[in-house]
Design a protein around this motif. Structure first.
Motif, PDB file in Angstrom:
ATOM      1  N   THR A  96       0.854  -1.185   0.000  1.00 37.15           N
ATOM      2  CA  THR A  96       0.000   0.000   0.000  1.00 37.15           C
ATOM      3  C   THR A  96       0.891   1.236   0.000  1.00 37.15           C
ATOM      4  OG1 THR A  96      -0.164   0.003   2.419  1.00 37.15           O
ATOM      5  CG2 THR A  96      -1.946  -1.085   1.201  1.00 37.15           C
ATOM      6  N   PHE A  97       0.420   2.260  -0.676  1.00 34.90           N
ATOM      7  CA  PHE A  97       1.103   3.535  -0.714  1.00 34.90           C
ATOM      8  C   PHE A  97       0.107   4.588  -0.258  1.00 34.90           C
ATOM      9  CE2 PHE A  97       3.200   0.841  -3.757  1.00 34.90           C
ATOM     10  CZ  PHE A  97       4.546   1.108  -3.560  1.00 34.90           C
ATOM     11  N   THR A  98       0.518   5.406   0.703  1.00 36.28           N
ATOM     12  CA  THR A  98      -0.364   6.431   1.245  1.00 36.28           C
ATOM     13  C   THR A  98       0.256   7.800   1.002  1.00 36.28           C
ATOM     14  OG1 THR A  98      -1.104   4.908   2.963  1.00 36.28           O
ATOM     15  CG2 THR A  98      -1.554   7.247   3.310  1.00 36.28           C
ATOM     16  N   VAL A  99      -0.448   8.622   0.267  1.00 32.50           N
ATOM     17  CA  VAL A  99      -0.013   9.988   0.010  1.00 32.50           C
ATOM     18  C   VAL A  99      -0.213  10.780   1.297  1.00 32.50           C
ATOM     19  CG1 VAL A  99      -0.418  12.070  -1.352  1.00 32.50           C
ATOM     20  CG2 VAL A  99      -0.717   9.812  -2.409  1.00 32.50           C
ATOM     21  N   THR A 100       0.862  11.383   1.805  1.00 29.02           N
ATOM     22  CA  THR A 100       0.720  12.200   3.013  1.00 29.02           C
ATOM     23  C   THR A 100       0.662  13.689   2.686  1.00 29.02           C
ATOM     24  OG1 THR A 100       3.107  12.080   3.410  1.00 29.02           O
ATOM     25  CG2 THR A 100       1.729  10.491   4.563  1.00 29.02           C
ATOM     26  N   GLU A 101       1.406  14.107   1.652  1.00 28.61           N
ATOM     27  CA  GLU A 101       1.388  15.511   1.257  1.00 28.61           C
ATOM     28  C   GLU A 101       1.617  15.628  -0.245  1.00 28.61           C
ATOM     29  OE1 GLU A 101       3.461  18.418   4.123  1.00 28.61           O
ATOM     30  OE2 GLU A 101       4.570  16.529   4.388  1.00 28.61           O
ATOM     31  N   VAL A 102       1.042  16.655  -0.837  1.00 26.39           N
ATOM     32  CA  VAL A 102       1.339  16.994  -2.230  1.00 26.39           C
ATOM     33  C   VAL A 102       1.651  18.483  -2.306  1.00 26.39           C
ATOM     34  CG1 VAL A 102      -0.001  15.149  -3.337  1.00 26.39           C
ATOM     35  CG2 VAL A 102      -1.100  17.338  -2.835  1.00 26.39           C
ATOM     36  N   PHE A 103       2.578  18.798  -3.207  1.00 26.61           N
ATOM     37  CA  PHE A 103       2.973  20.181  -3.424  1.00 26.61           C
ATOM     38  C   PHE A 103       2.950  20.456  -4.930  1.00 26.61           C
ATOM     39  CE2 PHE A 103       4.971  18.669   0.435  1.00 26.61           C
ATOM     40  CZ  PHE A 103       4.626  19.655   1.344  1.00 26.61           C
ATOM     41  N   PRO A 104       1.791  20.898  -5.435  1.00 26.40           N
ATOM     42  CA  PRO A 104       1.688  21.165  -6.876  1.00 26.40           C
ATOM     43  C   PRO A 104       2.367  22.488  -7.241  1.00 26.40           C
ATOM     44  CG  PRO A 104      -0.432  21.513  -5.808  1.00 26.40           C
ATOM     45  CD  PRO A 104       0.517  21.057  -4.750  1.00 26.40           C
ATOM     46  N   SER A 105       2.905  22.547  -8.461  1.00 25.92           N
ATOM     47  CA  SER A 105       3.415  23.812  -8.974  1.00 25.92           C
ATOM     48  C   SER A 105       2.223  24.749  -9.179  1.00 25.92           C
ATOM     49  CB  SER A 105       4.168  23.586 -10.289  1.00 25.92           C
ATOM     50  OG  SER A 105       3.308  23.053 -11.269  1.00 25.92           O
ATOM     51  N   SER A 106       2.500  26.019  -9.386  1.00 27.34           N
ATOM     52  CA  SER A 106       1.408  26.989  -9.510  1.00 27.34           C
ATOM     53  C   SER A 106       0.469  26.673 -10.663  1.00 27.34           C
ATOM     54  CB  SER A 106       1.958  28.409  -9.649  1.00 27.34           C
ATOM     55  OG  SER A 106       2.783  28.503 -10.790  1.00 27.34           O
ATOM     56  N   ASP A 107       0.987  26.052 -11.722  1.00 28.56           N
ATOM     57  CA  ASP A 107       0.128  25.685 -12.854  1.00 28.56           C
ATOM     58  C   ASP A 107      -0.332  24.226 -12.782  1.00 28.56           C
ATOM     59  OD1 ASP A 107       2.478  24.365 -13.450  1.00 28.56           O
ATOM     60  OD2 ASP A 107       2.771  25.325 -15.401  1.00 28.56           O
ATOM     61  N   ALA A 108       0.046  23.524 -11.709  1.00 30.45           N
ATOM     62  CA  ALA A 108      -0.316  22.111 -11.465  1.00 30.45           C
ATOM     63  C   ALA A 108       0.208  21.169 -12.538  1.00 30.45           C
ATOM     64  CB  ALA A 108      -1.825  21.946 -11.288  1.00 30.45           C
TER      65      ALA A 108
END
Length: 161
Positions: A96-108
């Motif tokens: 299993t993989f659990t996303v804890t945080e995401v940091f998108p660029s300003s344009d995603a």
């Protein structure tokens, strides 16, 4: 009259505390959900050991960093490594993989993901886990992993001579 003013003031205070999520927060939640869906498909493919289902996760020019090996450049190298490593795992293993945080660029168009993985045996007992970073880039309207690095929680034990 004073009671009505107090009630009106109380209602205004309560309503002002009810903050709607900003568009940015909603967008980040949607991206996190999209990345988690990618991770769920990847985990299912890894657990089933179907390489053709694993490889769409990666861009053709992806680079994968493993804490115990040299970086792997390109899908062909990543595929060979996954094939080699998966042969050592039991058939009943579940990842299993659990996303804890995401940091998108300003344009995603790019997203940095921080997550945690876990490996369980057929009885559901965890016997391995770790953390990872992944960098995704949107290509042809879909996110693909262009860089990833993982490290286990428990480092590999080295025999002392």
């Amino acid at each position: 009259m004073k009671l009505q003013n107090i009630i009106l003031l109380a209602v205004l205070v309560v309503l002002s505390g009810c903050k709607k999520p900003s568009e940015q927060e909603e967008g980040q939640t949607a991206i996190k959900d999209e990345i988690q869906a990618l991770e769920n498909r990847y985990a299912k493919a890894v657990s089933s050991k179907v390489l053709d289902s694993i490889m769409p996760y990666y861009a053709d020019d992806a680079v994968s960093y493993d804490s115990e090996a040299k970086p792997l450049s390109g899908k062909k190298s990543i595929r060979a490594s996954i094939n080699n490593k998966s042969s050592a795992y039991p058939e009943s293993e579940q990842m299993t993989f659990t996303v804890t945080e995401v940091f998108p660029s300003s344009d995603a168009e790019q997203v940095v993901e921080i997550g945690h993985y876990q490996v369980k045996d057929s009885k559901g007992i965890a016997y391995g886990s770790g953390n990872y970073f992944a960098l995704f880039e949107k290509r042809d309207g879909k996110y693909v992993c262009i860089r990833d690095i993982q490290t286990p929680d428990t480092p590999r034990k080295v025999a002392v001579k």
